[in-house]
Design a protein around this motif. Structure first.
Motif, short mmCIF file in Angstrom:
data_model
loop_
_atom_site.label_atom_id
_atom_site.label_comp_id
_atom_site.label_asym_id
_atom_site.label_seq_id
_atom_site.Cartn_x
_atom_site.Cartn_y
_atom_site.Cartn_z
N LEU A 25 36.74 48.63 49.31
CA LEU A 25 38.01 48.31 48.66
C LEU A 25 38.99 47.65 49.63
O LEU A 25 39.72 46.73 49.25
N ARG A 30 42.49 44.74 47.51
CA ARG A 30 43.20 45.06 46.27
C ARG A 30 43.32 46.57 46.14
O ARG A 30 42.39 47.30 46.44
N ASP A 31 44.49 47.00 45.67
CA ASP A 31 44.70 48.44 45.52
C ASP A 31 44.65 48.88 44.05
O ASP A 31 44.94 50.02 43.73
N ASP A 32 44.28 47.95 43.16
CA ASP A 32 44.24 48.28 41.73
C ASP A 32 42.81 48.52 41.23
O ASP A 32 42.59 48.71 40.04
N LEU A 33 41.84 48.55 42.14
CA LEU A 33 40.44 48.71 41.74
C LEU A 33 39.97 50.15 41.89
O LEU A 33 40.41 50.86 42.79
N ARG A 34 39.07 50.54 41.01
CA ARG A 34 38.41 51.85 41.07
C ARG A 34 36.91 51.61 40.99
O ARG A 34 36.46 50.59 40.49
N ARG A 36 33.77 52.09 39.11
CA ARG A 36 33.32 52.46 37.77
C ARG A 36 31.82 52.72 37.82
O ARG A 36 31.06 51.91 38.35
N PHE A 53 33.34 47.62 40.87
CA PHE A 53 34.78 47.81 40.94
C PHE A 53 35.42 47.26 39.67
O PHE A 53 35.02 46.21 39.17
N ASP A 54 36.40 47.99 39.17
CA ASP A 54 37.01 47.64 37.89
C ASP A 54 38.48 48.03 37.92
O ASP A 54 38.85 49.06 38.47
N GLU A 55 39.32 47.20 37.31
CA GLU A 55 40.73 47.51 37.21
C GLU A 55 41.12 47.94 35.81
O GLU A 55 42.27 48.33 35.57
N ARG A 56 40.19 47.91 34.88
CA ARG A 56 40.50 48.21 33.48
C ARG A 56 40.68 49.70 33.22
O ARG A 56 40.09 50.54 33.89
N ASP A 57 41.50 50.00 32.20
CA ASP A 57 41.65 51.34 31.67
C ASP A 57 41.10 51.30 30.25
O ASP A 57 41.67 50.63 29.39
#
Length: 115
Positions: A25, A30-34, A36, A53-57
């Motif tokens: 990461l 980017r700090d908006d990625l998790r 998945r 890595f994904d930024e979606r909710d």
């Protein structure tokens, strides 16, 4: 959205895997990625894992936090991953993420899919 704080109810991320995800990461910047983790139809045995890595909710996402590293699974994948341990191995023979899933009743010879 459901947020889990008890790792025993969902995915378990080892310290090694958490450190590797954190490093990746940081490389992305980017700090908006998790991370998945999903289970999708496919492979020799019927199901295969996807890690990305994904930024979606998404509605129904299950989120677990491991020292600042968030791991998210979708509502359909979550039951397949309860108690699964994600590790990162870095040896001469093998490098990469591994998943030890107590819910898998079998896997194919190549190890890419499970049932």
């Amino acid at each position: 959205m459901t947020v889990q704080s008890e790792v025993t109810e969902g995915i378990i991320l080892t310290d090694e895997a958490s450190a590797k995800v954190r490093a990746l990461l940081e490389q992305e910047g980017r700090d908006d990625l998790r991370l998945r983790v999903a289970v999708q139809p496919g492979g020799c045995s019927g199901l295969r894992y996807q890690l990305y890595f994904d930024e979606r909710d998404l509605d129904g996402d299950v989120i677990s936090d491991f020292g600042g590293v968030e791991v998210v699974t979708d509502r359909m994948s979550s039951p397949y991953l309860v108690g699964a341990t994600i590790d990162f191995v870095d040896t001469i023979e093998k490098q990469g993420f591994t998943i030890d899933n107590p819910n898998a009743t079998g896997s194919c010879a190549c190890g890419d899919s499970f049932n």
